[in-house]
Design a protein around this motif. Sequence first.
Motif, short mmCIF file in Angstrom:
data_model
loop_
_atom_site.label_atom_id
_atom_site.label_comp_id
_atom_site.label_asym_id
_atom_site.label_seq_id
_atom_site.Cartn_x
_atom_site.Cartn_y
_atom_site.Cartn_z
N GLN A 155 0.84 -1.18 0.00
CA GLN A 155 0.00 0.00 0.00
C GLN A 155 0.88 1.23 0.00
O GLN A 155 2.10 1.17 0.11
CB GLN A 155 -0.91 0.01 1.23
CG GLN A 155 -0.13 -0.03 2.54
CD GLN A 155 -1.03 0.15 3.74
OE1 GLN A 155 -1.81 1.09 3.80
NE2 GLN A 155 -0.92 -0.75 4.70
N SER A 157 2.89 4.29 1.15
CA SER A 157 3.68 4.46 2.37
C SER A 157 3.14 5.60 3.21
O SER A 157 2.83 6.67 2.71
CB SER A 157 5.14 4.73 2.00
OG SER A 157 5.87 5.13 3.15
N SER A 158 3.00 5.35 4.52
CA SER A 158 2.50 6.40 5.40
C SER A 158 3.47 7.56 5.53
O SER A 158 3.09 8.64 5.95
CB SER A 158 2.23 5.80 6.79
OG SER A 158 3.43 5.29 7.35
N ARG A 261 -8.83 3.56 -0.60
CA ARG A 261 -8.71 3.38 0.84
C ARG A 261 -8.09 2.03 1.17
O ARG A 261 -7.31 1.90 2.12
CB ARG A 261 -10.08 3.53 1.49
CG ARG A 261 -10.55 4.98 1.50
CD ARG A 261 -12.06 5.12 1.64
NE ARG A 261 -12.56 4.58 2.89
CZ ARG A 261 -12.47 5.18 4.06
NH1 ARG A 261 -11.83 6.34 4.16
NH2 ARG A 261 -12.98 4.65 5.15
N GLY A 264 -4.54 2.35 1.12
CA GLY A 264 -3.99 3.29 2.09
C GLY A 264 -3.89 4.71 1.59
O GLY A 264 -3.14 5.51 2.17
N ARG A 313 -3.77 10.06 6.53
CA ARG A 313 -3.14 8.77 6.25
C ARG A 313 -3.38 7.80 7.41
O ARG A 313 -3.65 6.61 7.19
CB ARG A 313 -1.65 8.96 6.02
CG ARG A 313 -1.32 9.63 4.69
CD ARG A 313 0.17 9.86 4.59
NE ARG A 313 0.51 10.59 3.38
CZ ARG A 313 1.41 11.55 3.31
NH1 ARG A 313 2.09 11.90 4.41
NH2 ARG A 313 1.67 12.16 2.17
N THR A 316 -6.90 6.55 7.30
CA THR A 316 -7.08 5.61 6.19
C THR A 316 -6.54 4.24 6.56
O THR A 316 -7.18 3.21 6.29
CB THR A 316 -6.40 6.13 4.92
OG1 THR A 316 -6.91 7.43 4.60
CG2 THR A 316 -6.63 5.20 3.74
N ARG A 317 -5.36 4.20 7.17
CA ARG A 317 -4.79 2.91 7.57
C ARG A 317 -5.70 2.22 8.59
O ARG A 317 -5.92 1.01 8.52
CB ARG A 317 -3.39 3.10 8.15
CG ARG A 317 -2.34 3.55 7.14
CD ARG A 317 -0.94 3.34 7.70
NE ARG A 317 -0.75 4.01 8.97
CZ ARG A 317 -0.39 5.29 9.10
NH1 ARG A 317 -0.20 6.02 8.02
NH2 ARG A 317 -0.21 5.82 10.29
N ARG A 320 -8.81 0.41 7.10
CA ARG A 320 -8.65 -0.70 6.15
C ARG A 320 -9.25 -2.00 6.68
O ARG A 320 -9.83 -2.78 5.92
CB ARG A 320 -7.17 -0.92 5.82
CG ARG A 320 -6.54 0.22 5.05
CD ARG A 320 -5.06 0.00 4.88
NE ARG A 320 -4.77 -0.80 3.70
CZ ARG A 320 -3.98 -1.87 3.68
NH1 ARG A 320 -3.44 -2.30 4.80
NH2 ARG A 320 -3.75 -2.51 2.56
#
Length: 340
Positions: A155, A157-158, A261, A264, A313, A316-317, A320
């Motif tokens: 996904q 990257s944060s 989403r 991510g 972010r 969103t993580r 999931r």
Amino acid sequence: MTGRAVTFLVPEGIDDPARVSGGNVYDRRVRDGLGARGWRVTTVETSGSSDAAAALGEVPRGATVLVDGLVALRASEALAEASARARTVVLAHMVAAAFPDATARATDAERRALTAADHVIVTSRWTAEELRRRGLADSDRVTIAVPGVDVPRAQASSAAETSALNLLCVGIVAPHKGQDVLLAALDRLSGRGWTCRIVGSSPPSGSFASSVAREAQRFSGRVRLTGVLEEPELAAEYRRSGLLVAPSRVESSGMAIAEARGHGVPVLAAAVGGIPDTVAGGGALLVPPEDPGALAAALDGWMTDPALRRRLRAETRAARDSLPSWSDTVDAVSVALETS
């Protein structure tokens, strides 16, 4: 589990990679998922109204037929006739009457089809409420089967601050998707270092798509229309993108939003239709539809506020794990077919 059979009437080309749409993806996943659950699925592709009417005319007495909403609109009278001898279930991806340019012919056909059907499957709570509000289907005849999401292992990257200005817009290039609104907003942000990929098919005879392509050329390569991308290439676009932008005028649920989403990727979208429900778990910004100024302001906030990006972010993580699966979708459709 044996003995369950359904005839599934779908638009022509749902497996054609050049005709990717949310409706086609949904139909394919339902077809394949029902087959995996022991249903005998006979899929009939129809290319027009006469084709669809002929297919409905061949449905035997007592059979169960699942009809894609586009097919139902093309052959609403034949569907009404079929309902007298067979169980008819319409899969309504959208409410035709909700489109600003909906014709009286389309809305009349939709009313005939939906009121004649034994049951209606919809892809969002908003669609169910819209059908009820318009007197097209009472709640006891409607099943909500939201689109599923394949959550990939890889996904965005944060910490990918370098991708924050890479914007992505996914969907057929058509008025209801609002790509013109996005370009008008980006025109107000020419001083920022963004890039934007617009992914999706362009109808060959569509004046709107041609207009969007012309407007995109004014941005000197910063806006690129990629056309349809196959799954690996689209997944790569999600990985390189910092934000999905969905400036839709009409939207039942927003499959590209849910897909982003799953990857991510936070979302900036118009607050229309089923979109607020799709992003209810967080990780999104919503703006009024058809408002380039509001969209530009939200984009500017995303581009200039690192704390906002980090928050979206993280949300969103966190969301999931609660995204619906395609197994959930097919389960709901299967129950509707059995009990309608």
